[in-house]
Design a protein around this motif. Structure first.
Motif: not given
Length: 122
Positions: A57, A60, A63-64, A76, A79-80, A82-83
């Protein structure tokens, strides 16, 4: 209209990033025993797994926004997604433990993350 939508998306990304960095750092750096009263799910997992979720988290959340600043849009987007997958897992845990009310934040976050990812694609 596109400029306005870009501003809304950017604000949403920053808000989600702050949320995930805060929540992730809490899980990553606090002892599991201290998390148990607030988070029922930690009892079902090893301390190592709880820390791993926290780091996922935290990274991530970073990474946003960070890849967008330097132009690494693919990172980016990753990251979206994966979260969002992580939040689906959280919602599944809540549903399996008859806690539909507890799944609501995870579902809302999943929808927001998928909307951000789809905005990047289109």
């Amino acid at each position: 209209m596109t400029g306005f939508l870009d501003v809304i998306v950017s604000i949403l990304e920053v808000l989600l990033a702050v949320l995930f960095v805060f929540v992730g750092s809490t899980k990553a750096f606090q002892p599991v025993e201290k998390l148990e009263p607030k988070m029922a799910w930690v009892k079902d997992f090893t301390p190592r797994t709880v820390k791993l979720v926290g780091w996922a988290e935290l990274l991530g959340g970073a990474g946003l926004v960070l890849p967008g600043i330097v132009g690494l849009w693919d990172l980016q987007f990753a990251a979206q997604i994966c979260l969002a997958v992580l939040m689906v897992g959280a919602a599944v845990w809540h549903f399996r433990h008859n806690d539909a009310k507890g799944a609501i934040p995870s579902i809302v976050l999943t929808v927001l993350l998928v909307l951000l990812a789809s905005y990047m694609v289109f």
